[in-house]
Structures are given as C-alpha cells and as structure tokens.
Design an enzyme around this catalytic site. Sequence first.
Site, PDB file in Angstrom:
ATOM      1  N   HIS A 214       3.025  29.714 -24.197  1.00  0.00           N
ATOM      2  CA  HIS A 214       3.928  29.796 -25.344  1.00  0.00           C
ATOM      3  C   HIS A 214       5.110  30.672 -24.961  1.00  0.00           C
ATOM      4  O   HIS A 214       4.965  31.612 -24.169  1.00  0.00           O
ATOM      5  CB  HIS A 214       3.210  30.431 -26.549  1.00  0.00           C
ATOM      6  CG  HIS A 214       4.141  30.788 -27.669  1.00  0.00           C
ATOM      7  ND1 HIS A 214       4.532  29.873 -28.625  1.00  0.00           N
ATOM      8  CD2 HIS A 214       4.782  31.951 -27.971  1.00  0.00           C
ATOM      9  CE1 HIS A 214       5.363  30.461 -29.472  1.00  0.00           C
ATOM     10  NE2 HIS A 214       5.538  31.720 -29.101  1.00  0.00           N
TER      11      HIS A 214
ATOM     12  N   ASN B  93      -1.496  23.132 -23.643  1.00  0.00           N
ATOM     13  CA  ASN B  93      -0.352  23.140 -22.733  1.00  0.00           C
ATOM     14  C   ASN B  93      -0.084  24.515 -22.122  1.00  0.00           C
ATOM     15  O   ASN B  93       1.000  24.799 -21.633  1.00  0.00           O
ATOM     16  CB  ASN B  93       0.899  22.598 -23.445  1.00  0.00           C
ATOM     17  CG  ASN B  93       1.287  23.457 -24.628  1.00  0.00           C
ATOM     18  OD1 ASN B  93       0.584  24.403 -24.963  1.00  0.00           O
ATOM     19  ND2 ASN B  93       2.407  23.154 -25.251  1.00  0.00           N
TER      20      ASN B  93
HETATM   21  N1  UDP Z   1       1.546  20.773 -30.038  1.00  0.00           N
HETATM   22  C1  UDP Z   1       0.637  19.707 -30.041  1.00  0.00           C
HETATM   23  N2  UDP Z   1       1.128  18.432 -30.111  1.00  0.00           N
HETATM   24  C2  UDP Z   1       2.458  18.158 -30.213  1.00  0.00           C
HETATM   25  C3  UDP Z   1       3.372  19.228 -30.236  1.00  0.00           C
HETATM   26  C4  UDP Z   1       2.888  20.518 -30.142  1.00  0.00           C
HETATM   27  O1  UDP Z   1      -0.568  19.922 -29.979  1.00  0.00           O
HETATM   28  O2  UDP Z   1       2.823  16.964 -30.276  1.00  0.00           O
HETATM   29  C5  UDP Z   1       1.043  22.152 -29.895  1.00  0.00           C
HETATM   30  C6  UDP Z   1       1.304  22.706 -28.502  1.00  0.00           C
HETATM   31  O3  UDP Z   1       0.217  23.566 -28.143  1.00  0.00           O
HETATM   32  C7  UDP Z   1       2.589  23.487 -28.727  1.00  0.00           C
HETATM   33  C8  UDP Z   1       2.354  24.077 -30.112  1.00  0.00           C
HETATM   34  O4  UDP Z   1       1.687  23.009 -30.818  1.00  0.00           O
HETATM   35  O5  UDP Z   1       2.805  24.481 -27.737  1.00  0.00           O
HETATM   36  C9  UDP Z   1       3.602  24.469 -30.857  1.00  0.00           C
HETATM   37  O6  UDP Z   1       4.478  23.362 -30.886  1.00  0.00           O
HETATM   38  P1  UDP Z   1       6.047  23.517 -30.641  1.00  0.00           P
HETATM   39  O7  UDP Z   1       6.687  22.233 -31.039  1.00  0.00           O
HETATM   40  O8  UDP Z   1       6.532  24.781 -31.284  1.00  0.00           O
HETATM   41  O9  UDP Z   1       6.141  23.606 -29.042  1.00  0.00           O
HETATM   42  P2  UDP Z   1       6.481  24.855 -28.084  1.00  0.00           P
HETATM   43  O10 UDP Z   1       7.518  25.703 -28.784  1.00  0.00           O
HETATM   44  O11 UDP Z   1       5.183  25.594 -27.843  1.00  0.00           O
HETATM   45  O12 UDP Z   1       7.004  24.218 -26.824  1.00  0.00           O
HETATM   46 MG    MG Z   2       7.552  26.467 -30.745  1.00  0.00          MG
END
Ligand code: UDP
Ligand code: MG
Length: 156
Positions: free
Chosen positions: A125, A122
């Site tokens: 970060h 995605n």
């Molecule tokens: N991620 C994933 N699948 C999910 C949710 C998160 O692969 O269903 C990955 C994605 O790359 C994400 C990272 O894990 O950016 C960290 O997740 P988080 O929930 O902390 O999301 P963020 O804070 O990056 O929006």
């Molecule tokens: Mg996060």
Amino acid sequence: MPPRPLPQLTLALFKPDVCANPLLPPRILDAVRARDFDLVALRELLWARADAEQFYAEHRDRFFFERLCGYMTSGPFQALILSKPDAIKSWRALIGPTHPVRARLNSPDTLRALYGLTDTRNSFHGSDSEKTAWREIGFFFPEFDVDAWRATAGGK
Ligand code: UDP
Ligand code: MG
C-alpha cells in the site's frame, strides 16, 4: 549549490502476503533503501475486522471490500513511514499499478509486478496524496511527532 529538496513522508504497508514469508520484508526493505528511501518508523500489527473497515472505509461500497477486509485481517503485516523528497509519488511509482497482472505487463520492475499475487493480494500500500499520508501516518503511528522528526533527520 541549490538547496537539497526537503524529504516528504509517506505511509507504506507490506501487506499480509508479503509478511507470511519472513524472508521477504527485510529483502524488500533493502531494495527500498537502495532507492534512497529512509525508514523513519516500522510497526508490525495484526488487524481486527473493525480496523480494516475503518482504514478502507472509502471502499465500503466496492465489490472487493469483503475480500479486501478478509485479506487484511488474515495475518500480521507491517506499517512503515518512509521518507524521501517526493516520497508519496516515488513510493507509488515503485510499488506500481494496483493490479499485479497489469503491473507485470506494463511495469515489470515494480514491487507489485515482482511480488503481487492477485488484484486483492497485491502486497503493498502507498498513500495517494499528502492529505492521505497525514491521515494514514496518524492512523498507524498516533504518537509520531512530525515536528521532532523535522527538527532532526527530516529537516536535513
Ligand atoms: N483491490 C481489490 N480489487 C480491485 C481494486 C482494489 O481487491 O479491483 C484492493 C487492493 O488490495 C488494493 C486495495 O483494494 O490495494 C485498495 O484499492 P485502491 O483502488 O485504493 O488501490 P491502491 O491505492 O492500493 O493501488
Ligand atoms: Mg488507494
């Protein structure tokens, strides 16, 4: 005139999918600067598995952890310190929802809507709180001297 609000720092990543295309990081950085973020520091790096596991330790038990670590070690990426008043919230708003499909539906102007490939890949970060921002800035930029920064650009 009311005093200008003090800038805040946040930690951003341009993840490996974005950095696989050398044209994208500079183009995105221009768009970020156009939103009044200042670039305080930038570092390109390549993670070993242990780095990914440490940074994403909070997600260790999630179903996507293996995929996430595989992705984040798949190629070089960039870590950036960005500054702006309310940088932490503003940067998370600019990158948009975690899931790019949701971002395209609900927040089509965000960076993840524009560049994100999958729920894992995605593209970006952003730190989610001030406490996290300090930890993440220290993780990627252990030599960063916040007092020196505040005394110069950051205090203006
Ligand atoms: N991620 C994933 N699948 C999910 C949710 C998160 O692969 O269903 C990955 C994605 O790359 C994400 C990272 O894990 O950016 C960290 O997740 P988080 O929930 O902390 O999301 P963020 O804070 O990056 O929006
Ligand atoms: Mg996060």
